[in-house]
Write an enzyme that holds these catalytic residues in place. Structure first.
Site, PDB file in Angstrom:
ATOM      1  N   TRP A  53      -2.800  -2.660  -1.790  1.00 13.04           N
ATOM      2  CA  TRP A  53      -2.586  -4.085  -2.028  1.00 13.04           C
ATOM      3  C   TRP A  53      -3.481  -4.769  -0.938  1.00 13.04           C
ATOM      4  O   TRP A  53      -3.185  -4.969   0.442  1.00 13.04           O
ATOM      5  CB  TRP A  53      -1.116  -4.459  -2.001  1.00 13.04           C
ATOM      6  CG  TRP A  53      -0.774  -5.666  -2.219  1.00 13.04           C
ATOM      7  CD1 TRP A  53      -0.217  -5.954  -3.474  1.00 13.04           C
ATOM      8  CD2 TRP A  53      -0.403  -6.715  -1.376  1.00 13.04           C
ATOM      9  NE1 TRP A  53       0.070  -7.574  -3.346  1.00 13.04           N
ATOM     10  CE2 TRP A  53       0.144  -7.932  -1.956  1.00 13.04           C
ATOM     11  CE3 TRP A  53      -0.693  -7.205   0.189  1.00 13.04           C
ATOM     12  CZ2 TRP A  53       0.135  -9.218  -1.591  1.00 13.04           C
ATOM     13  CZ3 TRP A  53      -0.483  -8.368   0.542  1.00 13.04           C
ATOM     14  CH2 TRP A  53      -0.217  -9.423  -0.189  1.00 13.04           C
ATOM     15  N   LYS A  64      12.445 -14.618 -11.205  1.00 13.25           N
ATOM     16  CA  LYS A  64      12.384 -13.556 -12.161  1.00 13.25           C
ATOM     17  C   LYS A  64      11.153 -13.968 -13.225  1.00 13.25           C
ATOM     18  O   LYS A  64      10.476 -13.091 -13.356  1.00 13.25           O
ATOM     19  CB  LYS A  64      13.785 -13.181 -12.677  1.00 13.25           C
ATOM     20  CG  LYS A  64      13.655 -11.582 -12.989  1.00 13.25           C
ATOM     21  CD  LYS A  64      14.403 -10.725 -11.836  1.00 13.25           C
ATOM     22  CE  LYS A  64      13.724 -10.878 -10.758  1.00 13.25           C
ATOM     23  NZ  LYS A  64      14.231 -10.307  -9.495  1.00 13.25           N
ATOM     24  N   GLU A  90      17.493 -17.408  -8.878  1.00  8.33           N
ATOM     25  CA  GLU A  90      17.066 -16.088  -9.130  1.00  8.33           C
ATOM     26  C   GLU A  90      16.238 -15.969 -10.587  1.00  8.33           C
ATOM     27  O   GLU A  90      15.389 -15.389 -10.644  1.00  8.33           O
ATOM     28  CB  GLU A  90      18.168 -15.136  -8.942  1.00  8.33           C
ATOM     29  CG  GLU A  90      17.946 -13.712  -9.518  1.00  8.33           C
ATOM     30  CD  GLU A  90      16.983 -13.020  -8.627  1.00  8.33           C
ATOM     31  OE1 GLU A  90      16.361 -13.458  -7.756  1.00  8.33           O
ATOM     32  OE2 GLU A  90      16.569 -11.678  -9.203  1.00  8.33           O
ATOM     33  N   CYS A 103       0.733  -0.929   0.026  1.00  7.60           N
ATOM     34  CA  CYS A 103      -0.054  -0.115  -0.247  1.00  7.60           C
ATOM     35  C   CYS A 103       1.023   1.257  -0.184  1.00  7.60           C
ATOM     36  O   CYS A 103       1.863   1.305   0.684  1.00  7.60           O
ATOM     37  CB  CYS A 103      -1.021   0.046   1.062  1.00  7.60           C
ATOM     38  SG  CYS A 103      -2.052  -1.271   1.335  1.00  7.60           S
ATOM     39  N   GLU A 110       7.780 -14.519 -11.541  1.00  7.70           N
ATOM     40  CA  GLU A 110       7.274 -13.072 -11.182  1.00  7.70           C
ATOM     41  C   GLU A 110       6.643 -12.307 -12.141  1.00  7.70           C
ATOM     42  O   GLU A 110       5.515 -11.973 -12.192  1.00  7.70           O
ATOM     43  CB  GLU A 110       8.353 -12.660 -10.362  1.00  7.70           C
ATOM     44  CG  GLU A 110       8.195 -11.132  -9.802  1.00  7.70           C
ATOM     45  CD  GLU A 110       9.370 -10.535  -9.004  1.00  7.70           C
ATOM     46  OE1 GLU A 110      10.465 -10.804  -9.409  1.00  7.70           O
ATOM     47  OE2 GLU A 110       8.959  -9.869  -8.086  1.00  7.70           O
ATOM     48  N   ARG A 152       3.826   0.078  -4.973  1.00  7.41           N
ATOM     49  CA  ARG A 152       3.786  -0.532  -3.589  1.00  7.41           C
ATOM     50  C   ARG A 152       2.353  -1.291  -3.462  1.00  7.41           C
ATOM     51  O   ARG A 152       2.418  -2.064  -2.769  1.00  7.41           O
ATOM     52  CB  ARG A 152       3.763   0.439  -2.551  1.00  7.41           C
ATOM     53  CG  ARG A 152       4.854   1.388  -2.366  1.00  7.41           C
ATOM     54  CD  ARG A 152       4.819   2.312  -1.409  1.00  7.41           C
ATOM     55  NE  ARG A 152       4.932   1.543   0.013  1.00  7.41           N
ATOM     56  CZ  ARG A 152       6.157   1.625   0.564  1.00  7.41           C
ATOM     57  NH1 ARG A 152       7.065   1.999   0.209  1.00  7.41           N
ATOM     58  NH2 ARG A 152       6.245   0.843   1.736  1.00  7.41           N
ATOM     59  N   HIS A 171      17.157 -37.250 -10.534  1.00 10.48           N
ATOM     60  CA  HIS A 171      16.628 -37.675  -9.374  1.00 10.48           C
ATOM     61  C   HIS A 171      15.042 -37.294  -9.322  1.00 10.48           C
ATOM     62  O   HIS A 171      14.635 -37.456  -8.278  1.00 10.48           O
ATOM     63  CB  HIS A 171      17.254 -37.393  -8.099  1.00 10.48           C
ATOM     64  CG  HIS A 171      18.675 -37.833  -8.211  1.00 10.48           C
ATOM     65  ND1 HIS A 171      19.166 -39.127  -7.787  1.00 10.48           N
ATOM     66  CD2 HIS A 171      19.849 -37.158  -8.423  1.00 10.48           C
ATOM     67  CE1 HIS A 171      20.539 -39.176  -7.925  1.00 10.48           C
ATOM     68  NE2 HIS A 171      20.954 -37.949  -8.393  1.00 10.48           N
ATOM     69  N   LYS A 231       5.906  -4.160  -4.382  1.00  7.98           N
ATOM     70  CA  LYS A 231       7.452  -3.849  -4.187  1.00  7.98           C
ATOM     71  C   LYS A 231       7.958  -4.147  -2.903  1.00  7.98           C
ATOM     72  O   LYS A 231       8.871  -4.942  -2.831  1.00  7.98           O
ATOM     73  CB  LYS A 231       7.664  -2.496  -4.749  1.00  7.98           C
ATOM     74  CG  LYS A 231       9.206  -2.168  -4.599  1.00  7.98           C
ATOM     75  CD  LYS A 231       9.780  -2.629  -5.758  1.00  7.98           C
ATOM     76  CE  LYS A 231      11.560  -2.579  -5.902  1.00  7.98           C
ATOM     77  NZ  LYS A 231      12.167  -3.446  -6.674  1.00  7.98           N
ATOM     78  N   ASN A 291      -1.892   1.966   6.083  1.00  8.62           N
ATOM     79  CA  ASN A 291      -1.019   0.717   5.508  1.00  8.62           C
ATOM     80  C   ASN A 291      -0.547  -0.004   6.682  1.00  8.62           C
ATOM     81  O   ASN A 291      -0.035   0.477   7.493  1.00  8.62           O
ATOM     82  CB  ASN A 291       0.320   1.340   4.886  1.00  8.62           C
ATOM     83  CG  ASN A 291       1.214   0.419   4.372  1.00  8.62           C
ATOM     84  OD1 ASN A 291       0.997  -0.709   4.149  1.00  8.62           O
ATOM     85  ND2 ASN A 291       2.650   0.786   4.235  1.00  8.62           N
ATOM     86  N   GLY A 292      -0.707  -1.290   6.319  1.00  9.21           N
ATOM     87  CA  GLY A 292      -0.361  -2.454   7.497  1.00  9.21           C
ATOM     88  C   GLY A 292      -1.541  -3.264   7.918  1.00  9.21           C
ATOM     89  O   GLY A 292      -2.265  -3.316   6.904  1.00  9.21           O
TER      90      GLY A 292
HETATM   91  O1  M6R Z   1      12.926  -4.798  -0.265  1.00  4.64           O
HETATM   92  P1  M6R Z   1      13.530  -6.013  -0.100  1.00  4.64           P
HETATM   93  O2  M6R Z   1      14.843  -6.477  -0.800  1.00  4.64           O
HETATM   94  O3  M6R Z   1      13.738  -6.541   1.244  1.00  4.64           O
HETATM   95  O4  M6R Z   1      12.629  -7.282  -0.767  1.00  4.64           O
HETATM   96  C1  M6R Z   1      12.900  -8.398  -0.704  1.00  4.64           C
HETATM   97  C2  M6R Z   1      11.821  -9.327  -1.752  1.00  4.64           C
HETATM   98  O5  M6R Z   1      10.570  -9.106  -1.723  1.00  4.64           O
HETATM   99  C3  M6R Z   1      12.132  -8.950  -3.222  1.00  4.64           C
HETATM  100  O6  M6R Z   1      13.510  -9.104  -3.562  1.00  4.64           O
HETATM  101  C4  M6R Z   1      11.255  -9.474  -4.205  1.00  4.64           C
HETATM  102  O7  M6R Z   1      11.361 -11.004  -4.279  1.00  4.64           O
HETATM  103  C5  M6R Z   1      11.298  -9.349  -5.688  1.00  4.64           C
HETATM  104  N1  M6R Z   1      10.010  -8.774  -5.912  1.00  4.64           N
HETATM  105  C6  M6R Z   1      11.840 -10.017  -6.629  1.00  4.64           C
HETATM  106  O8  M6R Z   1      12.142  -9.509  -7.608  1.00  4.64           O
END
Ligand code: M6R
Length: 604
Positions: free
Chosen positions: A74, A481, A477, A2, A484, A27, A500, A599, A98-99
């Site tokens: 969100w 990506k 990673e 949010c 996501e 956010r 395996h 984010k 927010n929270g």
């Molecule tokens: O702000 P942060 O680095 O703590 O965030 C951690 C994860 O939420 C963040 O890296 C998330 O996995 C990304 N969206 C991946 O691209």
């Protein structure tokens, strides 16, 4: 999660709020809303969809009103509906939140709110409580209300009969504020206010802020007025704009060479790593026998790259922990363990709580954080700020490579302090690290080949990344990506592990991207590639070789520059990022705002 913004000043609030919400949209973006406070009344606009939809909704409103609050959501409690969107109105009170208010159900029962609530949100309960307690004294009503709340909150509140003023308070959830020529602004983060000023302060927890057009008063719960420290940033509004790129993610991928230069240059003195300016004491390196890395998502993957290097070069044991798991564990760490926390935002709640837990075990915490003044930075014993500038795309790219670079600097410093590396070795290592931006620049030239591969991946529901050692870590990673932002199901496998079980999933044309940059295990990975090729996979081979001896082992070949094994990470990172980016773009998706994500994950 949010985004919230409040403005009161000498210009129309509507524009400030809508522009701010557009910058905060990363956010959370399932619905958006705004409340404008005019003499004797509140005008409310809210709806599901993006901030652009909110803009359309209030297009005909030409109110000169100069005080208002806005929110981009969100969803946590209650579905994505117009009525659940913020702000929430209750009698005299309107608020954004927010929270998560953990005890909201209990409060509904205790205060008989069930019949009054129109939404399913925990936030509306706070608005109702404030309205019950409000008898003309806003500060008293806020104090009574927040005493009842458990959970995280950042709240901006307006009262119908108090024109021109916004009240705010927070616990855990982030909020910054600033006073500038145009008025007073409060927001979840700096991107919303950077158009006005580079100076701001972090709202202290459990302090009540009163914002008016001539400034901000900050007082604690006993009524003592305080003056928070003013911070400033070294980036500006252009850094938070797309700058001609179709998406922030692509811009941020291309910003990586500079982000790394800006991060490492201030920490290199006479060819060696030096953290004097950061105030990081060598004692923490001298005394550590083990290292524990805690983070989430991509930041955790950067920690795994660091582990690979530290264990390989220094032979110091490193455990990498998922913060959301670690925080509920009885972790095996002590005062001889250095805890390294990685976070771009510095606000990820699981990472923050894990950090606090590590401290209770006597471990010293060194955090690698991108956002200055963020909660994780403030809670840590030592901070090494990365200088990636604002990262707006939900998918983390430049924050990842600067975290890797920071881990490499730290590893080298530990090596020197513990005499596990000679000065000559350290110098050589740092000189290679200084070439990381060039490695990335070179790799960025492969965009066309990567686009071809992306066009193939987009046709498949699944994709697999295989590799050994560092390449396996990079595969983790890569898979995150791709999932996501392109919604292609992807998994990373240690190449030797395929037989395996997973090889059962390899059928005709299933994309298998093989990272084979580690010379020591190159031939082993090639054998694994032959195994998947024999089962019809569409193989993309990422290697340092100019030409692959046997063209039958792959359908596409992406060459990374010839560098020593630990530095291939920078090239592979760019390839995996571009693969995800171009697949998402080829599918016509909103690359920067993937579904269901936000984010900064400030709720559990
Ligand atoms: O702000 P942060 O680095 O703590 O965030 C951690 C994860 O939420 C963040 O890296 C998330 O996995 C990304 N969206 C991946 O691209």
């Amino acid at each position: 999660m949010c985004g919230i913004i409040g403005f009161t000043g000498n210009m129309p609030a509507k524009d400030v709020i809508l522009n701010g919400l557009e910058r905060l949209e990363y956010r959370g973006y399932d619905s958006a809303g705004m409340a404008l406070l005019e003499d004797g009344g509140i005008t409310l606009f809210k709806r599901t969809g993006k901030v652009a939809d909110l803009r359309t909704l209030c297009a005909n409103d030409n109110s000169p009103c100069t005080c208002g609050i806005g929110h981009t959501r969100w969803a946590t409690h209650g579905g994505v509906t117009d009525v659940n969107a913020h702000p929430h109105l209750a009698g005299n009170v309107v608020l954004i939140h927010n929270g998560i208010i953990e005890n909201y159900r209990q409060l509904i029962v205790e205060y008989g709110l069930a019949d009054k609530l129109v939404s399913e949100t925990d936030s509306e309960v706070v608005a109702q409580l404030l309205n019950i307690f409000y008898d003309g004294d806003p500060i008293a009503a806020i104090k009574k209300t927040i005493k009842l709340l458990s959970g995280a909150f950042a709240l901006c509140i307006m009262f119908k009969d108090i024109p021109g003023k916004i009240f705010a308070i927070r616990n855990v959830s982030p909020m910054i504020a600033t006073s500038c020529e145009q008025g007073s602004i409060i927001a979840s983060d700096l991107t919303a206010v950077i158009a006005f000023t580079k100076e701001y302060f972090v709202v202290p927890e459990y302090h009540i802020l009163t914002l008016s057009d001539d400034g901000i008063v900050v007082e604690d719960l006993k009524g003592n007025v305080t003056k928070p420290e003013i911070l400033s940033v070294n980036w500006d509004i252009t850094d938070a704009q797309k700058g001609g790129y179709p998406f922030f993610m692509l811009k941020e991928i291309f910003e990586q060479p500079d982000a790394i230069r800006n991060t490492i240059a201030p920490r290199i003195e006479n060819g060696l790593p030096d953290f004097t300016e950061d105030g990081i004491n060598d004692d923490i390196f001298a005394h550590c026998k083990r290292i524990c890395v805690v983070a989430c998502g991509t930041a955790m993957h950067a920690g795994m790259v660091g582990k690979n290097l530290i264990e390989e070069k220094l032979r110091i044991p490193v455990q990498v922990e998922i913060a959301s798991e670690f925080r509920y564990k009885n972790p095996i760490i002590d005062e001889n363990t250095l805890t390294i926390v990685l976070s771009q935002s510095g606000e990820t709640i699981d990472t923050l709580e894990a950090l606090k837990l590590a401290k209770t075990f006597g471990s010293k915490v060194l955090s690698i954080v991108n956002v200055k003044g963020s909660t994780i930075a403030r809670e840590s014993d030592y901070v090494l700020y990365t200088h990636a500038g604002p990262e707006i795309a939900v998918a983390s790219t430049k924050a990842y490579t600067v975290q890797v670079a920071a881990m490499y600097l730290i590893a080298c410093r530990i090596g020197l302090v513990k005499a596990l590396m000679t000065e000559g070795e350290a110098r050589q290592f740092i000189s290679k690290l200084q070439s990381a931006p060039n490695i990335i620049e070179e790799t960025l030239k492969h965009a066309d080949t990567i686009k071809r591969v992306a066009n193939q991946i987009k046709l498949s529901p699944d994709a697999f990344y295989i590799g050994r050692g560092l390449d396996y870590v990079m595969g983790l990673e890569a898979a995150l990506k791709l999932k996501e932002i392109s919604y292609v199901h992807a998994e990373a496998y240690a190449a030797g592990e395929l037989k395996h079980g997973t090889i059962a999933l390899i059928t005709e044309n299933v994309p298998v991207i093989a990272f084979a940059t580690q010379e020591k295990v190159y031939e082993k990975v090639v054998s694994n590639i032959r195994e998947v090729k024999a089962r019809g996979a569409y193989v993309v081979l990422v290697t340092m070789d100019e030409a692959v001896n046997d063209p039958n082992i792959c359908d596409q070949h992406i060459r990374v520059p010839r560098v020593s094994s630990e530095f291939t990470a920078f090239a592979t990172a760019v390839i995996l990022q571009m693969l995800a980016y171009y697949t998402s773009e080829a599918k016509g998706l909103d690359v920067d705002k993937p579904r269901n994500l936000a984010k900064s994950v400030t709720v559990e």
